[in-house]
Design a protein around this motif. Structure first.
Motif, PDB file in Angstrom:
ATOM      1  N   SER A 111       0.838  -1.203   0.000  1.00 35.04           N
ATOM      2  CA  SER A 111       0.000   0.000   0.000  1.00 35.04           C
ATOM      3  C   SER A 111       0.873   1.253   0.000  1.00 35.04           C
ATOM      4  O   SER A 111       0.547   2.259  -0.643  1.00 35.04           O
ATOM      5  N   PHE A 112       2.021   1.185   0.710  1.00 32.95           N
ATOM      6  CA  PHE A 112       2.956   2.315   0.716  1.00 32.95           C
ATOM      7  C   PHE A 112       3.632   2.468  -0.644  1.00 32.95           C
ATOM      8  O   PHE A 112       3.685   3.565  -1.210  1.00 32.95           O
ATOM      9  N   VAL A 113       4.140   1.357  -1.188  1.00 26.16           N
ATOM     10  CA  VAL A 113       4.835   1.419  -2.483  1.00 26.16           C
ATOM     11  C   VAL A 113       3.867   1.839  -3.581  1.00 26.16           C
ATOM     12  O   VAL A 113       4.194   2.653  -4.450  1.00 26.16           O
ATOM     13  N   GLY A 114       2.643   1.287  -3.540  1.00 21.13           N
ATOM     14  CA  GLY A 114       1.659   1.577  -4.576  1.00 21.13           C
ATOM     15  C   GLY A 114       1.223   3.031  -4.608  1.00 21.13           C
ATOM     16  O   GLY A 114       0.869   3.560  -5.665  1.00 21.13           O
ATOM     17  N   HIS A 115       1.265   3.700  -3.445  1.00 26.70           N
ATOM     18  CA  HIS A 115       0.863   5.108  -3.391  1.00 26.70           C
ATOM     19  C   HIS A 115       1.963   6.039  -3.906  1.00 26.70           C
ATOM     20  O   HIS A 115       1.726   7.224  -4.138  1.00 26.70           O
ATOM     21  N   SER A 116       3.175   5.511  -4.044  1.00 28.02           N
ATOM     22  CA  SER A 116       4.276   6.333  -4.537  1.00 28.02           C
ATOM     23  C   SER A 116       4.146   6.543  -6.043  1.00 28.02           C
ATOM     24  O   SER A 116       3.716   5.657  -6.781  1.00 28.02           O
ATOM     25  N   SER A 117       4.525   7.737  -6.484  1.00 25.20           N
ATOM     26  CA  SER A 117       4.503   8.024  -7.926  1.00 25.20           C
ATOM     27  C   SER A 117       5.826   7.663  -8.594  1.00 25.20           C
ATOM     28  O   SER A 117       6.013   7.923  -9.785  1.00 25.20           O
ATOM     29  N   ALA A 118       6.738   7.076  -7.829  1.00 27.77           N
ATOM     30  CA  ALA A 118       8.069   6.756  -8.365  1.00 27.77           C
ATOM     31  C   ALA A 118       7.984   5.745  -9.498  1.00 27.77           C
ATOM     32  O   ALA A 118       7.200   4.794  -9.450  1.00 27.77           O
ATOM     33  N   LYS A 119       8.825   5.947 -10.490  1.00 26.78           N
ATOM     34  CA  LYS A 119       8.857   5.048 -11.644  1.00 26.78           C
ATOM     35  C   LYS A 119       9.809   3.880 -11.400  1.00 26.78           C
ATOM     36  O   LYS A 119       9.625   2.792 -11.946  1.00 26.78           O
ATOM     37  N   TYR A 120      10.840   4.117 -10.570  1.00 23.05           N
ATOM     38  CA  TYR A 120      11.836   3.076 -10.291  1.00 23.05           C
ATOM     39  C   TYR A 120      12.002   2.898  -8.789  1.00 23.05           C
ATOM     40  O   TYR A 120      11.720   3.809  -8.005  1.00 23.05           O
ATOM     41  N   VAL A 121      12.464   1.717  -8.409  1.00 24.71           N
ATOM     42  CA  VAL A 121      12.676   1.393  -7.004  1.00 24.71           C
ATOM     43  C   VAL A 121      14.097   0.871  -6.819  1.00 24.71           C
ATOM     44  O   VAL A 121      14.581   0.061  -7.620  1.00 24.71           O
ATOM     45  N   VAL A 122      14.780   1.361  -5.775  1.00 24.88           N
ATOM     46  CA  VAL A 122      16.089   0.838  -5.389  1.00 24.88           C
ATOM     47  C   VAL A 122      15.916   0.087  -4.073  1.00 24.88           C
ATOM     48  O   VAL A 122      15.414   0.641  -3.094  1.00 24.88           O
ATOM     49  N   LEU A 123      16.313  -1.184  -4.048  1.00 20.98           N
ATOM     50  CA  LEU A 123      16.220  -2.016  -2.850  1.00 20.98           C
ATOM     51  C   LEU A 123      17.609  -2.230  -2.270  1.00 20.98           C
ATOM     52  O   LEU A 123      18.575  -2.417  -3.012  1.00 20.98           O
ATOM     53  N   SER A 124      17.722  -2.209  -0.938  1.00 21.36           N
ATOM     54  CA  SER A 124      19.020  -2.451  -0.302  1.00 21.36           C
ATOM     55  C   SER A 124      18.822  -3.077   1.068  1.00 21.36           C
ATOM     56  O   SER A 124      17.823  -2.830   1.745  1.00 21.36           O
ATOM     57  N   ASP A 125      19.794  -3.920   1.484  1.00 17.27           N
ATOM     58  CA  ASP A 125      19.820  -4.461   2.841  1.00 17.27           C
ATOM     59  C   ASP A 125      20.769  -3.604   3.683  1.00 17.27           C
ATOM     60  O   ASP A 125      21.259  -2.577   3.230  1.00 17.27           O
TER      61      ASP A 125
END
Length: 373
Positions: A111-125
């Protein structure tokens, strides 16, 4: 440095807690202390801020009280904003209990990611200590038309010592052709740094697909299982890094900061690492104190001898005490005439007068939080 495209950052604060179980009994891996005044989450968070990513979500799991206290509103990382900024995403699982892997966690916070208008996502540990600019990674991702871009470094892998490690092999086009987990080999390998770039649209596809099939692991169920179906491209990070996957590697990673070249490779002027300001008094050195090759944070009181050691904020070393090759976390108190070597003390440890404690550099002695000896 700023990106010209909408990017959302997602940090997994607890993905490797089990590899350093002693240090994560009362905290997440992201809030583990490092280098005298930092926490491990400071590195991926600062890397994203330095790359111009305006919005970052931190996915927690358990024991996240100290993490919330450290991050606060995100002001120290310039993420205290009306739009975007820092978001703390507590644990939740639709299956009941804690999430099992990255895809499971992402499904729970979609729900948080879906509400973002961002086109790309960077994932990190949070298990990698390094400084990296994500702009070239995102640019390569777009130009190559990749579904997933996986950041890796060439490094020596030892199957006897390293754990929780993903090794990738690529063809001449830099496309991932094989993915190995903790392989029984040793030598120079392409070590995955658990940093990924993909479009928000593609991430939604693999998360929803995984949820419908009861899959949860990004590395096993996507990178490994679908390497032929998806275009997964490698990006080589050539900067210095260390991976924390055991108490021994945590000790060595801290101690390597005593080497000026390695310290400067981690803490660069171009990509500074930000952290919560302590506002403590400067270090107080007694008349009989003797310091050699050590990093000592603010708020410490030193009246004895300290050699080749890392002392975090508020540590006290008594008169006649000798501290060598040690990593002493916040508010540790070493009594008078103690002799300690090759140990790690967690926060608020008290070592009474005239104690002798000795570990080894390969297996440092660890004393848990609030311990009294």
């Amino acid at each position: 440095m700023s990106v010209n495209y909408d990017v959302l950052g997602l940090i997994f604060a607890s993905m490797h807690d089990n590899t350093v179980a002693e240090l994560t009994k009362q905290r997440t891996m992201g809030s583990m202390l490092y280098g005298g005044r930092y926490r491990l989450i400071d590195f991926p968070l600062s890397n994203m801020v330095n790359s111009g990513i305006p919005e970052v979500g931190v996915i927690t799991k358990s024991n996240y009280g100290s993490l919330l206290d450290h991050l606060g509103s995100g002001r120290e990382w310039d993420l205290s904003r009306k739009k975007g900024g820092l978001h703390l995403l507590p644990p939740y699982s639709q299956t009941g209990g804690m999430y099992r892997g990255r895809l499971d966690a992402l499904s729970n916070v979609w729900s948080f990611v879906g509400h973002s208008s961002a086109k790309y996502v960077v994932l990190s540990d949070c298990d990698i200590v390094t400084a990296i600019d994500y702009n070239p990674v995102i640019e390569q991702h777009i130009e190559s038309g990749a579904d997933i871009t996986c950041v890796y470094s060439k490094a020596f892998y030892d199957c006897e010592k390293n754990q929780s490690t993903t090794i990738i092999e690529m063809n001449e086009d830099n496309r991932v052709k094989d993915v190995l987990f903790d392989p029984q080999i040793s030598g120079e390998c392409n070590m995955c740094l658990d940093m990924f770039v993909m479009s928000t649209k593609f991430l939604k596809k693999i998360v929803s697909d995984a949820a419908s099939r009861n899959l949860y692991s990004l590395t096993r169920d996507v990178l490994q299982a679908k390497k032929e179906e998806y275009k997964i491209i490698g990006y080589e990070h050539k900067g210095f890094f260390t991976k924390i996957d055991s108490v021994q590697s945590y000790y060595k990673s801290n101690m390597m900061l005593l080497d000026t070249d390695k310290r400067n490779a981690v803490f660069t002027k171009e990509l500074p690492i930000y952290t919560k300001v302590g506002d403590k008094a400067p270090v107080k050195y007694g008349l009989e104190s003797n310091i050699k090759n050590s990093l000592i944070a603010d708020g410490c009181v030193i009246e004895g001898t300290v050699e080749n050691s890392i002392l975090f904020r508020g540590v006290k070393v008594g008169k006649g005490a000798v501290v060598k090759n040690a990593v002493l976390l916040q508010n540790t108190v070493v009594g008078n005439k103690c002799n300690i070597s090759s140990i790690i003390t967690d926060k608020n440890v008290e070592i009474s007068d005239e104690k002798v404690l000795t570990g080894s550099e390969s297996y440092p002695l660890y004393i848990g939080k609030n311990g009294k000896i």
